[in-house]
Design an enzyme around this catalytic site. Sequence first.
Site, PDB file in Angstrom:
ATOM      1  CE  LYS A 205      -3.704   2.302   2.539  1.00  0.00           C
ATOM      2  NZ  LYS A 205      -4.567   2.263   3.726  1.00  0.00           N
ATOM      3  CE  LYS A 258      -6.487   2.066  -0.818  1.00  0.00           C
ATOM      4  NZ  LYS A 258      -7.166   2.172   0.466  1.00  0.00           N
TER       5      LYS A 258
HETATM    6 ZN   LIG Z   1      -5.826   3.467   8.178  1.00  0.00          ZN
END
Ligand SMILES: [Zn+2]
Length: 335
Positions: A205, A258
């Site tokens: 992420k 992501k």
């Molecule tokens: Zn968070």
Amino acid sequence: MSSISVGQFPTCRPRRLRQSAALRRPVAETRLSAAELIYPLFVRGGRRTRIAIKAMPGVFQLSLDEMLKDARTAFELGVPGVLLFGIPARKDARASGAYARNGIVQQAVRLLKKELPELLVVTDVCLCEYMDHGHCGIVHRSAKGAKILNDSSLTLLARTAASHAEAGADIVAPSDMMDGRVRAIRAELDRAGFEETPIMSYAAKFASAYYGPFREAAESTPKFGDRRSYQMDAANANEALREVAMDIAEGADIVMVKPALAYLDIIQRVKTEFRYPTAAYHVSAEYSMIKAAAANGWVDERAVTLETLLAMRRAGADIIITYSACDAARWLKQG
Ligand SMILES: [Zn+2]
């Protein structure tokens, strides 16, 4: 590429197989269907409440009754799962709403599993929506400034995941990016008797400007600083592979990249390297950019959305989390 033998023109004419849809369809290398999509939902208290997110046309904060309606619509369109984010009534410095037995997400999970038992209910496991400061972990303030504590945050994250599983969540999805959280969550789930509950980790992420509109939706903007001390630097691909390797070793069943669109190379490398079930999160600004351009008449929303989702599949994503899930499912049905 050198191992692929290619014939020469005029014996070879690639255009032969592009002449009609009937010819193109069977030789398409990648498929996109509603079955690969997961629809994110933002739940909050109240009744008959549907608050529009300005920066994400078509996305709402929903009270439980309205959330159930949208989940049912998605399910009936062939979208197999939803991803839940909660907006609690109160926030504090221990994120107590995240793991409260009757927290907003826990209530949403119970309702969905009762009314739509076949729907896959995935829960986002994080603390930021529930912390008064908006960070994903416990904050320690000193003369040197504020620090997001890693190890003490793990306990709260693990408690949150177990409380979601206890409510009936089919998959828990930690998004905080603390080190070691998959291991901590796996251990707590097992201890609590949820050894069959899978973990979908937000493994790679990135600290991304593409999350902008989401923060309005989840009301999770940090009150100070940013998330760069825990989310990944956009410059790093090898580190993303290390993060994924660690999460798999700690017990992740599905790994996620992501954002998706600006990180297709990461999706491809993760899929190629690990051959693991791989998810991509088509994030808020990726969605909003298409919406804004379409509203101006600059792009064909349907065509651009489906091409974008197909590109994520082609890069290697097995699962795509997208705000366009219902639209895409509808368009794909129309053929
Ligand atoms: Zn968070």
